[in-house]
Design an enzyme around this catalytic site. Structure first.
Site, PDB file in Angstrom:
ATOM      1  N   ARG A  45       0.919  -1.177  -0.235  1.00  0.00           N
ATOM      2  CA  ARG A  45      -0.019   0.071  -0.083  1.00  0.00           C
ATOM      3  C   ARG A  45       0.836   0.889   0.079  1.00  0.00           C
ATOM      4  O   ARG A  45       1.987   1.083   0.268  1.00  0.00           O
ATOM      5  CB  ARG A  45      -0.934  -0.212   1.363  1.00  0.00           C
ATOM      6  CG  ARG A  45      -0.257  -0.370   2.241  1.00  0.00           C
ATOM      7  CD  ARG A  45      -0.446   0.411   3.543  1.00  0.00           C
ATOM      8  NE  ARG A  45      -0.318   1.469   3.676  1.00  0.00           N
ATOM      9  CZ  ARG A  45       0.832   2.250   3.745  1.00  0.00           C
ATOM     10  NH1 ARG A  45       2.083   1.624   3.867  1.00  0.00           N
ATOM     11  NH2 ARG A  45       0.747   3.692   3.870  1.00  0.00           N
ATOM     12  N   GLY A  46       0.408   2.367  -0.316  1.00  0.00           N
ATOM     13  CA  GLY A  46       1.027   3.561  -0.239  1.00  0.00           C
ATOM     14  C   GLY A  46       1.016   3.964  -1.775  1.00  0.00           C
ATOM     15  O   GLY A  46       1.536   3.122  -2.682  1.00  0.00           O
ATOM     16  N   ALA A  47       0.826   5.026  -2.296  1.00  0.00           N
ATOM     17  CA  ALA A  47       0.691   5.465  -3.516  1.00  0.00           C
ATOM     18  C   ALA A  47       2.027   5.191  -4.311  1.00  0.00           C
ATOM     19  O   ALA A  47       1.916   4.677  -5.456  1.00  0.00           O
ATOM     20  CB  ALA A  47       0.356   6.921  -3.703  1.00  0.00           C
ATOM     21  N   ARG A  88      -7.445  -0.145  -7.049  1.00  0.00           N
ATOM     22  CA  ARG A  88      -7.877   0.780  -6.131  1.00  0.00           C
ATOM     23  C   ARG A  88      -7.609   1.936  -6.941  1.00  0.00           C
ATOM     24  O   ARG A  88      -6.850   2.479  -7.714  1.00  0.00           O
ATOM     25  CB  ARG A  88      -6.590   1.036  -4.993  1.00  0.00           C
ATOM     26  CG  ARG A  88      -6.392  -0.260  -4.216  1.00  0.00           C
ATOM     27  CD  ARG A  88      -5.838  -0.095  -2.944  1.00  0.00           C
ATOM     28  NE  ARG A  88      -6.549   0.662  -2.016  1.00  0.00           N
ATOM     29  CZ  ARG A  88      -5.798   1.159  -0.988  1.00  0.00           C
ATOM     30  NH1 ARG A  88      -4.515   1.012  -0.753  1.00  0.00           N
ATOM     31  NH2 ARG A  88      -6.459   1.996  -0.215  1.00  0.00           N
ATOM     32  N   GLN A 195      -2.740   2.385   9.884  1.00  0.00           N
ATOM     33  CA  GLN A 195      -1.535   2.579   9.431  1.00  0.00           C
ATOM     34  C   GLN A 195      -0.037   3.197  10.236  1.00  0.00           C
ATOM     35  O   GLN A 195       0.820   3.020  10.209  1.00  0.00           O
ATOM     36  CB  GLN A 195      -1.474   3.075   7.991  1.00  0.00           C
ATOM     37  CG  GLN A 195      -2.283   2.328   6.863  1.00  0.00           C
ATOM     38  CD  GLN A 195      -3.610   2.874   6.979  1.00  0.00           C
ATOM     39  OE1 GLN A 195      -4.249   3.113   7.654  1.00  0.00           O
ATOM     40  NE2 GLN A 195      -4.181   2.831   5.809  1.00  0.00           N
ATOM     41  N   ASP A 236      -2.050  10.617  -2.002  1.00  0.00           N
ATOM     42  CA  ASP A 236      -2.208   9.477  -2.825  1.00  0.00           C
ATOM     43  C   ASP A 236      -2.545  10.314  -4.337  1.00  0.00           C
ATOM     44  O   ASP A 236      -2.401   9.548  -5.411  1.00  0.00           O
ATOM     45  CB  ASP A 236      -3.337   8.695  -2.627  1.00  0.00           C
ATOM     46  CG  ASP A 236      -3.155   7.863  -1.339  1.00  0.00           C
ATOM     47  OD1 ASP A 236      -2.751   6.561  -1.643  1.00  0.00           O
ATOM     48  OD2 ASP A 236      -2.906   8.169  -0.188  1.00  0.00           O
ATOM     49  N   ASN A 246      -5.644  12.088   0.563  1.00  0.00           N
ATOM     50  CA  ASN A 246      -4.796  11.352   1.417  1.00  0.00           C
ATOM     51  C   ASN A 246      -5.693  10.599   2.409  1.00  0.00           C
ATOM     52  O   ASN A 246      -6.987  10.702   2.388  1.00  0.00           O
ATOM     53  CB  ASN A 246      -3.978  12.213   2.188  1.00  0.00           C
ATOM     54  CG  ASN A 246      -2.682  11.476   2.759  1.00  0.00           C
ATOM     55  OD1 ASN A 246      -2.175  10.484   2.137  1.00  0.00           O
ATOM     56  ND2 ASN A 246      -2.343  11.549   3.947  1.00  0.00           N
ATOM     57  N   LYS A 247      -5.081   9.738   2.935  1.00  0.00           N
ATOM     58  CA  LYS A 247      -5.916   8.768   4.193  1.00  0.00           C
ATOM     59  C   LYS A 247      -6.785   9.536   4.716  1.00  0.00           C
ATOM     60  O   LYS A 247      -6.714  10.585   5.394  1.00  0.00           O
ATOM     61  CB  LYS A 247      -4.829   8.299   5.050  1.00  0.00           C
ATOM     62  CG  LYS A 247      -5.472   7.073   5.881  1.00  0.00           C
ATOM     63  CD  LYS A 247      -6.345   5.917   5.118  1.00  0.00           C
ATOM     64  CE  LYS A 247      -5.419   5.416   4.178  1.00  0.00           C
ATOM     65  NZ  LYS A 247      -5.940   4.173   3.192  1.00  0.00           N
TER      66      LYS A 247
END
Length: 357
Positions: A45-47, A88, A195, A236, A246-247
């Site tokens: 995960r993570g852009a 995603r 996270q 992201d 973002n998250k």
């Protein structure tokens, strides 16, 4: 530094981020469908990491192809890319990685099938190395903005685990610490996937950087008490006007930072800048399973029958952003102009090299 992902002869190897921090387990995906599942299920995960993972997934799918002609291979490539793109929707790096592999494929129309496979593997590996270099440069660009001492708040995980190495927001923190700054990190736990408490704290603890985990609803109190000197987060997708996806929970942190006159920085590679998306209203927001909210570590924490909302991201309007830190430099308001200037400057720098080919 932990290896988030790497290309191997057996396939793409990942540290399974769903098992951290209690277990350090690695999994190898032997085909592109398994790579797609790893993205969808947040093993990786993570852009920035997702972008390079997608490129490696394309390379892996093409490597395993039995196509005998360029046309046959293109048909398979389309299926591979479509499968990966469906994983995603919010992180623009996913589509950037896929598109870059498509473009490389189109440049190879006169090459043999073997040469195409080798070239696409090399392209994905080059993207991996470039991501690490970009994060290191980004860290240097952002380190000067960090306080010489004091607390820095971060939300979600934007470290080595979200990239191919070093990190974006955590890369800025790492570079600041390496420069001698005395920083204490406050890491939001980042519900519902945790996270911050699971991944950010694990990374920084390994690096020996002082870290305190707080629940998401403590951030405002920490700011009010003067414990936070700056906020730095990842992204992201960043729209052309500087709006930042973002998250989930990032918007709340940004509003609190504005209220307390605390600088709010966003660190992201240029591949996260989406100049084709005019503003945050046009950014698709991923909706994830209700179970991520209703259960923690497999234990149900909400009553049956209640409604659940679980958007994975929110959008922070650019008016709350102090600066956007990239490997190309630091953009400030008005972001529509500064981001366009960065894009034009880079195009100008690349033009002589392109013309000389």
């Amino acid at each position: 530094m932990v290896k988030t992902l790497e290309w191997t002869d057996a396939g793409v190897r990942f540290i399974d981020q769903t098992r951290l921090p209690t277990e350090e387990v690695y999994v190898t995906c032997g085909n592109y469908r398994e790579v797609a599942d790893a993205i969808r299920n947040m093993i990786v995960r993570g852009a920035p990491a997702i972008g390079v993972t997608a490129a490696m997934g394309v390379a892996l799918g093409v490597r395993e192809s039995r196509a005998k002609s360029y046309a046959e291979l293109r048909a398979e490539l389309n299926e591979i890319c479509d499968t990966l793109a469906a994983t995603r929707p919010t992180a623009v790096n996913l589509f950037w990685g896929i598109q870059r592999m498509r473009e490389r494929f189109e440049q190879l129309s006169s090459a043999s099938i073997t040469e195409i496979k080798q070239a696409l593997i090399a392209e994905a590996q080059q993207m991996y190395l470039a991501d690490i270099a970009a994060c290191e440069t980004m860290g240097q660009n952002g380190a000067v903005l960090m306080p010489s001492s004091g607390g820095v708040l971060t939300h979600c995980n934007a470290g080595a685990l979200a990239t191919c190495g070093y990190g974006t927001a955590l890369g800025v923190i790492r570079a600041a610490v390496e420069a001698g700054k005395k920083i204490h990190v406050f890491a939001d736990e980042t519900r519902p996937f945790l996270q911050g408490s699971r991944l950010t704290a694990w990374e920084l603890n390994k690096d020996g950087i002082p870290t305190t985990v707080i629940s998401d609803n403590m951030a405002g109190a920490m700011m009010q008490q003067g414990k936070i000197a700056a906020v730095v987060v990842g992204a992201d997708r960043i729209a052309a006007n500087g709006d930042v996806a973002n998250k989930i929970g990032t918007y709340t942190v940004a509003v609190l930072a504005k209220e307390h006159a605390i600088p709010f920085y966003v660190a992201a590679p240029w591949s996260t800048i989406d100049l084709a998306t005019p503003d945050g209203e046009h950014i698709p927001i991923e909706q994830r399973s209700a179970r991520e909210v209703t259960h923690v570590a497999g234990k149900q924490v909400t009553p049956d029958g209640v409604g659940i909302e679980n958007p994975a991201f929110d959008v922070t309007p650019s008016r709350y952003v102090t600066a956007i830190i990239t490997e190309r430099g630091v953009a400030k308001s008005p972001f529509a102009a500064s981001l366009q200037n960065m894009a034009r400057q880079n195009a100008s720098e690349l033009q002589p090299a392109v013309a000389s080919r």
